[in-house]
Write an enzyme that holds these catalytic residues in place. Structure first.
Site, PDB file in Angstrom:
ATOM      1  N   VAL A  67      50.903  27.107  67.646  1.00 53.74           N
ATOM      2  CA  VAL A  67      49.644  26.980  66.892  1.00 53.74           C
ATOM      3  C   VAL A  67      49.139  25.537  66.921  1.00 53.74           C
ATOM      4  O   VAL A  67      47.947  25.286  67.185  1.00 53.74           O
ATOM      5  CB  VAL A  67      49.839  27.464  65.427  1.00 53.74           C
ATOM      6  N   ARG A 102      59.237  17.110  66.425  1.00 54.58           N
ATOM      7  CA  ARG A 102      60.677  16.832  66.347  1.00 54.58           C
ATOM      8  C   ARG A 102      61.149  16.060  67.565  1.00 54.58           C
ATOM      9  O   ARG A 102      61.937  15.139  67.448  1.00 54.58           O
ATOM     10  CB  ARG A 102      61.439  18.161  66.244  1.00 54.58           C
ATOM     11  N   ARG A 103      60.643  16.460  68.744  1.00 54.90           N
ATOM     12  CA  ARG A 103      61.100  15.821  69.986  1.00 54.90           C
ATOM     13  C   ARG A 103      59.889  15.414  70.824  1.00 54.90           C
ATOM     14  O   ARG A 103      59.328  16.232  71.567  1.00 54.90           O
ATOM     15  CB  ARG A 103      61.987  16.794  70.764  1.00 54.90           C
ATOM     16  N   GLY A 132      46.488  36.242  61.175  1.00 58.40           N
ATOM     17  CA  GLY A 132      45.979  35.285  62.170  1.00 58.40           C
ATOM     18  C   GLY A 132      44.506  35.009  62.088  1.00 58.40           C
ATOM     19  O   GLY A 132      44.011  34.484  61.087  1.00 58.40           O
ATOM     20  N   GLU A 175      57.877  34.666  65.401  1.00 57.78           N
ATOM     21  CA  GLU A 175      58.255  33.475  64.633  1.00 57.78           C
ATOM     22  C   GLU A 175      59.375  32.739  65.367  1.00 57.78           C
ATOM     23  O   GLU A 175      60.038  33.314  66.243  1.00 57.78           O
ATOM     24  CB  GLU A 175      58.739  33.883  63.238  1.00 57.78           C
ATOM     25  N   ASP A 180      58.317  38.476  57.582  1.00 56.95           N
ATOM     26  CA  ASP A 180      56.985  37.918  57.815  1.00 56.95           C
ATOM     27  C   ASP A 180      55.911  38.811  57.163  1.00 56.95           C
ATOM     28  O   ASP A 180      55.028  38.323  56.455  1.00 56.95           O
ATOM     29  CB  ASP A 180      56.753  37.791  59.329  1.00 56.95           C
ATOM     30  N   GLU A 209      44.098  30.482  55.609  1.00 58.51           N
ATOM     31  CA  GLU A 209      43.598  31.733  56.203  1.00 58.51           C
ATOM     32  C   GLU A 209      44.471  32.210  57.359  1.00 58.51           C
ATOM     33  O   GLU A 209      44.648  33.418  57.568  1.00 58.51           O
ATOM     34  CB  GLU A 209      42.158  31.511  56.690  1.00 58.51           C
ATOM     35  N   LYS A 261      53.338  38.060  53.910  1.00 60.09           N
ATOM     36  CA  LYS A 261      51.888  38.288  53.976  1.00 60.09           C
ATOM     37  C   LYS A 261      51.443  39.262  52.891  1.00 60.09           C
ATOM     38  O   LYS A 261      50.391  39.086  52.271  1.00 60.09           O
ATOM     39  CB  LYS A 261      51.516  38.806  55.361  1.00 60.09           C
ATOM     40  N   GLY A 319      54.043  34.155  72.488  1.00 60.40           N
ATOM     41  CA  GLY A 319      53.780  33.243  71.365  1.00 60.40           C
ATOM     42  C   GLY A 319      53.488  33.949  70.053  1.00 60.40           C
ATOM     43  O   GLY A 319      52.980  33.348  69.116  1.00 60.40           O
TER      44      GLY A 319
HETATM   45  N1  LIG Z   1      52.492  31.894  66.395  1.00 60.42           N
HETATM   46  C1  LIG Z   1      51.665  32.679  65.731  1.00 60.42           C
HETATM   47  O1  LIG Z   1      51.112  33.633  66.276  1.00 60.42           O
HETATM   48  C2  LIG Z   1      51.372  32.428  64.298  1.00 60.42           C
HETATM   49  C3  LIG Z   1      52.061  31.475  63.566  1.00 60.42           C
HETATM   50  N2  LIG Z   1      51.754  31.275  62.245  1.00 60.42           N
HETATM   51  C4  LIG Z   1      52.455  30.257  61.494  1.00 60.42           C
HETATM   52  O2  LIG Z   1      52.133  28.987  62.032  1.00 60.42           O
HETATM   53  C5  LIG Z   1      53.222  28.107  61.833  1.00 60.42           C
HETATM   54  C6  LIG Z   1      53.623  27.519  63.169  1.00 60.42           C
HETATM   55  O3  LIG Z   1      53.995  28.570  64.024  1.00 60.42           O
HETATM   56  P1  LIG Z   1      54.202  28.348  65.598  1.00 60.42           P
HETATM   57  O4  LIG Z   1      53.272  27.309  66.098  1.00 60.42           O
HETATM   58  O5  LIG Z   1      54.182  29.699  66.198  1.00 60.42           O
HETATM   59  O6  LIG Z   1      55.704  27.797  65.608  1.00 60.42           O
HETATM   60  P2  LIG Z   1      56.397  26.917  66.721  1.00 60.42           P
HETATM   61  O7  LIG Z   1      57.862  27.074  66.513  1.00 60.42           O
HETATM   62  O8  LIG Z   1      55.823  27.212  68.066  1.00 60.42           O
HETATM   63  O9  LIG Z   1      55.936  25.436  66.318  1.00 60.42           O
HETATM   64  C7  LIG Z   1      56.434  24.736  65.220  1.00 60.42           C
HETATM   65  C8  LIG Z   1      56.592  23.309  65.676  1.00 60.42           C
HETATM   66  O10 LIG Z   1      56.977  22.493  64.558  1.00 60.42           O
HETATM   67  C9  LIG Z   1      57.942  21.577  65.021  1.00 60.42           C
HETATM   68  N3  LIG Z   1      58.744  21.068  63.909  1.00 60.42           N
HETATM   69  C10 LIG Z   1      59.747  21.688  63.276  1.00 60.42           C
HETATM   70  N4  LIG Z   1      60.261  20.880  62.317  1.00 60.42           N
HETATM   71  C11 LIG Z   1      59.538  19.752  62.358  1.00 60.42           C
HETATM   72  C12 LIG Z   1      59.579  18.543  61.620  1.00 60.42           C
HETATM   73  N5  LIG Z   1      60.487  18.350  60.679  1.00 60.42           N
HETATM   74  N6  LIG Z   1      58.674  17.594  61.915  1.00 60.42           N
HETATM   75  C13 LIG Z   1      57.765  17.782  62.879  1.00 60.42           C
HETATM   76  N7  LIG Z   1      57.680  18.901  63.623  1.00 60.42           N
HETATM   77  C14 LIG Z   1      58.567  19.869  63.361  1.00 60.42           C
HETATM   78  C15 LIG Z   1      58.751  22.356  66.028  1.00 60.42           C
HETATM   79  O11 LIG Z   1      59.427  21.487  66.909  1.00 60.42           O
HETATM   80  C16 LIG Z   1      57.688  23.163  66.734  1.00 60.42           C
HETATM   81  O12 LIG Z   1      57.147  22.507  67.846  1.00 60.42           O
HETATM   82  C17 LIG Z   1      54.333  28.915  61.148  1.00 60.42           C
HETATM   83  O13 LIG Z   1      54.207  28.762  59.764  1.00 60.42           O
HETATM   84  C18 LIG Z   1      53.969  30.345  61.540  1.00 60.42           C
HETATM   85  O14 LIG Z   1      54.455  31.281  60.631  1.00 60.42           O
HETATM   86  C19 LIG Z   1      50.760  31.957  61.609  1.00 60.42           C
HETATM   87  C20 LIG Z   1      50.039  32.897  62.275  1.00 60.42           C
HETATM   88  C21 LIG Z   1      50.310  33.231  63.660  1.00 60.42           C
HETATM   89  N1  LIG Z   2      54.978  36.225  63.931  1.00 68.12           N
HETATM   90  C1  LIG Z   2      53.734  36.598  63.353  1.00 68.12           C
HETATM   91  C2  LIG Z   2      52.694  35.584  63.722  1.00 68.12           C
HETATM   92  C3  LIG Z   2      51.534  35.687  62.876  1.00 68.12           C
HETATM   93  O1  LIG Z   2      51.552  35.607  61.683  1.00 68.12           O
HETATM   94  C4  LIG Z   2      53.314  37.957  63.872  1.00 68.12           C
HETATM   95  O2  LIG Z   2      53.938  38.452  64.806  1.00 68.12           O
HETATM   96  O3  LIG Z   2      52.371  38.527  63.325  1.00 68.12           O
HETATM   97 NA    NA Z   3      43.609  35.384  58.601  1.00 66.13          NA
END
Ligand SMILES: NC(=O)C1=CN([C@@H]2O[C@H](COP(=O)(O)OP(=O)(O)OC[C@H]3O[C@@H](n4cnc5c(N)ncnc54)[C@H](O)[C@@H]3O)[C@@H](O)[C@H]2O)C=CC1
Ligand SMILES: N[C@@H](CC=O)C(=O)O
Ligand code: NA
Length: 434
Positions: A19, A50-51, A137, A193, A204, A132, A208, A190
């Site tokens: 995201v 993180r990296r 999403g 989670e 999850d 939101e 929600k 992608g």
């Molecule tokens: N992927 C999706 O389709 C959706 C995701 N979300 C939410 O969005 C958020 C992010 O999800 P994604 O991008 O999919 O996860 P992701 O795992 O791809 O990205 C999270 C990022 O945060 C970084 N991170 C973790 N700990 C950290 C720290 N202490 N400091 C800095 N960076 C750190 C990780 O290295 C990673 O790159 C979550 O809350 C997820 O539930 C919500 C809706 C849809």
């Molecule tokens: N992991 C979640 C991402 C969006 O919230 C999903 O699959 O719906």
């Molecule tokens: Na939404």
């Protein structure tokens, strides 16, 4: 009247995964339009990761591993949290509020665990907390509940709110794909989670559902209040049995206001269910989400769209970013959710549900009567019974009328103990059958 200012609103991006990287890209691609819509340009001035070595495409001077220092920096006006999980996201949000900065988040796990605390901290600081993207999403759903429907009385919110499990169930039903194969695809795309058991086991969707119920019924509801079952126990037999009665299997989130003379309550649950293929939710495939809202004056509303994936989720994050930036430009903050109704949460055991049960039985006189008697013992009324096969291979398929969930599960336990029942091969709740 003063015109647009060229002084940028400076954004700290926490997390640059699926995201976060899409948010960063869209903020860059749409810089001109965002500036015109907000009245000031938006500039990302720091990105916590993180990296850093894992982000070669991001301007390296923006990267930091010290998210806590970034949110407190004087040159940061707004914070976007897309790290996910409880800590350090929670501490970072509280730190942002203490420093007088609004937060946009996609973090349903955290909002469902500590929504009231976070909102109180934001309100005390006079800043915004918008999320939101956290539910369904890209679909505009929380703002409509919080604002457009704020004058109505909501009765029910029911939908498919997890893209990963919907993708898996769709692939299983349409192509006969195996569970593990479909999950790997959803992760690759992608949708899943960081820990996909959050999707598969219903955590999850439960988070929600808690957020939806809180907004819909003006009542604090947390993840712990939600009855939760995931899809890991959904078998190929369940999917086949569903197809035999013109149904499909979906993981549903169901939030209901339950009328009661002594005071209404709310019931919030997430579980797989058979729904008729003619039901509008049945045709929601892949990672798409759809949510029905029933309101007293508005009637039925349906929200549909992409519930997961980097760009769709980033669209919702950017919508919130524009909203909080506009508030900041206006020197205002939006009204957070209200929990004034504070309704009791009704336990699942008392919630009326319907079951579809498939039993392998011996085809002998008296077996059907004995099975029916177990349902009657728990005061569960049967809607339909169908028998297929003969002799050792006979199968009884029973659909009940609505009964308290505890009575239905007690009946299943009793059936499992009956000598005439060789096996309970499929048990799923049914929704939307007439
Ligand atoms: N992927 C999706 O389709 C959706 C995701 N979300 C939410 O969005 C958020 C992010 O999800 P994604 O991008 O999919 O996860 P992701 O795992 O791809 O990205 C999270 C990022 O945060 C970084 N991170 C973790 N700990 C950290 C720290 N202490 N400091 C800095 N960076 C750190 C990780 O290295 C990673 O790159 C979550 O809350 C997820 O539930 C919500 C809706 C849809
Ligand atoms: N992991 C979640 C991402 C969006 O919230 C999903 O699959 O719906
Ligand atoms: Na939404």
């Amino acid at each position: 009247m003063s015109g647009p200012s060229s002084t940028p609103l400076r954004v700290a991006l926490l997390g640059c995964g699926t995201v976060g990287s899409a948010v960063l890209r869209l903020v860059g691609d749409q810089a001109g339009d965002l500036a015109a819509r907000i009245g000031r340009p938006v500039e990302v001035v720091g990105i916590a990761v993180r990296r850093p070595a894992h982000h070669p495409d991001v301007p390296q001077h923006l990267l930091t591993t010290d998210a806590a220092a970034l949110v407190r920096r004087d040159d940061v006006d707004l914070v976007v949290e897309v790290i996910g999980g409880i800590e350090p996201a929670r501490s970072l949000m509280y730190a942002a509020f203490e420093a007088g900065k609004s937060v946009v988040s996609a973090n349903k796990a955290l909002l469902a665990e500590d929504g009231p605390g976070l909102h109180a901290a934001a309100a005390e600081a006079g800043v915004d907390l918008y999320y939101e993207a956290a539910v369904a999403g890209a679909i505009p759903l929380l703002r409509p509940l919080r604002e457009s429907l704020a004058g109505d009385q909501l009765r029910r919110v029911v939908g498919i709110v997890n893209g990963t499990t919907n993708y898996i169930l769709s692939r299983m039903a349409e192509t006969g794909a195996g569970f593990a194969e479909a999950l790997a695809e959803a992760t690759e795309l992608g949708y899943a989670e960081a820990d996909p058991t959050a999707d598969v086991d219903g955590f999850d969707a439960a988070a929600k559902a808690a957020i939806l119920a809180s907004l819909a019924f003006h009542t604090p509801v947390s993840s712990a209040d939600v009855h939760r079952e995931g899809i890991s126990a959904v078998s190929a037999t369940d999917v086949a049995r569903a197809a035999e009665i013109g149904c499909t299997v979906k993981l549903l989130a169901i939030c209901e206001r339950v009328p009661n003379g002594a005071g209404d309550s709310v019931a919030v649950r997430v579980h797989p269910a058979m729904i008729p293929t003619t039901h509008p939710l049945a045709s929601v495939g892949g990672a798409f989400n759809a949510v029905f809202v029933e309101a007293e004056a508005a009637g039925q509303l349906m929200f549909y769209g992409q519930g997961a994936g980097g760009e769709p989720t980033a669209s919702a994050v950017l919508g919130d970013l524009v909203a909080v930036a506009r508030n900041r430009v206006a020197g205002a903050s939006g009204q957070g959710p209200t929990g004034y109704a504070d309704l009791a949460v009704r336990p699942m055991a008392e919630t009326p549900t319907r079951y579809h049960v498939s039993l392998d039985v011996a085809d002998k006189p008296g077996v059907l009567a004995a099975v029916a008697q177990e349902f009657a013992r728990q005061d569960v009324s049967i809607s339909t019974v169908r028998q297929t096969g003969r002799g050792d291979a006979a199968t009884l398929v029973i659909v009940t009328h609505s009964a308290p969930d505890a009575a239905l599960s007690a009946t299943i336990a009793a059936l499992r103990d009956m000598p005439a029942v060789r096996g309970v091969t499929s048990v799923l709740r049914v929704e939307g059958l007439s």
